[in-house]
Scaffold this active site. Structure first.
Site, PDB file in Angstrom:
ATOM      1  N   GLY A  36     -14.913  -0.076   0.912  1.00 22.69           N
ATOM      2  CA  GLY A  36     -14.086   0.618  -0.086  1.00 22.69           C
ATOM      3  C   GLY A  36     -14.753   0.557  -1.456  1.00 22.69           C
ATOM      4  O   GLY A  36     -14.874   1.578  -2.156  1.00 22.69           O
ATOM      5  N   HIS A  37     -15.200  -0.653  -1.840  1.00 19.49           N
ATOM      6  CA  HIS A  37     -15.905  -0.783  -3.135  1.00 19.49           C
ATOM      7  C   HIS A  37     -17.169   0.076  -3.146  1.00 19.49           C
ATOM      8  O   HIS A  37     -17.470   0.749  -4.126  1.00 19.49           O
ATOM      9  CB  HIS A  37     -16.340  -2.239  -3.371  1.00 19.49           C
ATOM     10  CG  HIS A  37     -15.217  -3.200  -3.562  1.00 19.49           C
ATOM     11  ND1 HIS A  37     -14.900  -4.166  -2.642  1.00 19.49           N
ATOM     12  CD2 HIS A  37     -14.348  -3.356  -4.592  1.00 19.49           C
ATOM     13  CE1 HIS A  37     -13.888  -4.887  -3.095  1.00 19.49           C
ATOM     14  NE2 HIS A  37     -13.529  -4.411  -4.268  1.00 19.49           N
ATOM     15  N   SER A 185      -9.470  -4.081   2.028  1.00 16.08           N
ATOM     16  CA  SER A 185      -9.056  -4.888   0.882  1.00 16.08           C
ATOM     17  C   SER A 185      -9.794  -6.218   0.967  1.00 16.08           C
ATOM     18  O   SER A 185      -9.977  -6.750   2.076  1.00 16.08           O
ATOM     19  CB  SER A 185      -7.540  -5.141   0.962  1.00 16.08           C
ATOM     20  OG  SER A 185      -7.176  -6.212   0.123  1.00 16.08           O
TER      21      SER A 185
END
Ligand code: PAF
Length: 287
Positions: A36-37, A185
């Protein structure tokens, strides 16, 4: 890749980049990187010449009984991952340089922060808005990229940027999910095997809500109740909120339409708090 620790060093480094005509992008993070990052960094790289990442587990956005101490950290692994990306510099400040003795200023976005996460995390968004303002002042980016998983955070930052005339273009990056649907996450690292199954209640709850919407259900309370029952049918789950909100105002809706978003926050085993969200009007199989 430059690793910079002091705000003044970042300032100077960015100024030199700018002198050579570079457009600067910032991706603020708390580290323990996942895909995600990386997707946010790659999105930034499409819009700017020079991507700067900040890595700072910001203590002021955690409440007294929250997971600041348990927040996953692995600096070496993060640096290895960053070096493979188009990232020119990473800013890794120590808390005492961000909040030196005597620090007493706070940025507050008043209304948007009251609902959803703001209800159970009353000082969280003041902590986020303050640190993001500081990061914007230190890095002075032209563009900043934030993930849509923290949908309320993105809305709060957009509001703050507009209200304070901050010269930054804010871009939202789509949620990146594991193969089974779990939204990525850093906190997923704190889930053990059985809790990992319970964590799927969020993404499958979103699929359920989309199925109901697809079949013609428009009563937000009925959709919300079905999602609540679904989440609570998994062991170790406790609901913080299940809300059907308007995507722009973030206000709760009574009748769902194509702009309605399901926003979820669920505690798994009292230890890991996960969030997720998505538009109801997306087909159930889409992520
Ligand atoms: O989303 C996060 O990781 C944090 O809230 C942020 C934006 C880096 C501010 O600390």
């Amino acid at each position: 890749m430059e690793i910079l620790h002091k705000p003044d060093d970042v300032h100077q480094w960015v100024r030199a980049q700018r002198r050579s005509g570079a457009v600067i992008g910032l991706v603020p993070t708390m580290g323990f990187f996942h895909d995600g990052h990386l997707s946010l960094m790659r999105l930034a790289a499409k819009h700017v010449d020079t991507v700067v990442v900040s890595l700072f587990v910001n203590p002021t956005q955690f409440g007294p009984n929250e997971d600041l101490d348990r927040y996953p950290r692995d600096f070496e692994r993060d640096m290895l991952m960053l070096r493979r990306e188009e990232v020119a510099a990473v800013f890794v400040p120590r808390p005492e340089l961000m909040y030196p003795p005597g620090f007493q200023t706070e940025v507050q976005v008043l209304h948007l922060t009251k609902n959803l996460c703001g209800r159970t995390r009353p000082n969280h968004f003041a902590g986020v808005a303050t640190v993001v303002t500081k990061l914007f002042n230190i890095v002075q980016p032209d563009v900043a990229v934030f993930g849509e998983k923290d949908y309320q955070q993105l809305a709060v930052i957009r509001r703050m940027v507009a209200d304070l005339n901050l010269p930054v273009r804010v871009i939202g990056g789509p949620i990146v999910r594991e193969d089974d649907g779990l939204a990525m996450s850093s906190r997923n690292a704190n889930l053990d095997r059985s809790h990992r199954v319970s964590a799927l209640s969020l993404s499958t709850g979103l699929t359920l809500a989309r199925e109901l919407y697809q079949k013609g259900e428009r009563d937000a309370a009925a959709i919300g109740a079905a999602v609540q029952r679904h989440i609570l049918s998994f062991p170790h789950t406790a609901i913080d909120y299940v809300s059907l909100i308007d995507s722009k105002s973030l206000e709760p809706v009574q009748e769902a339409d194509n702009d309605t978003r399901l926003a979820l926050a669920v505690h798994i085993d009292g230890k890991v708090r996960l969030i997720d969200n998505g538009l109801l009007s997306k087909p159930p199989q889409e992520r």
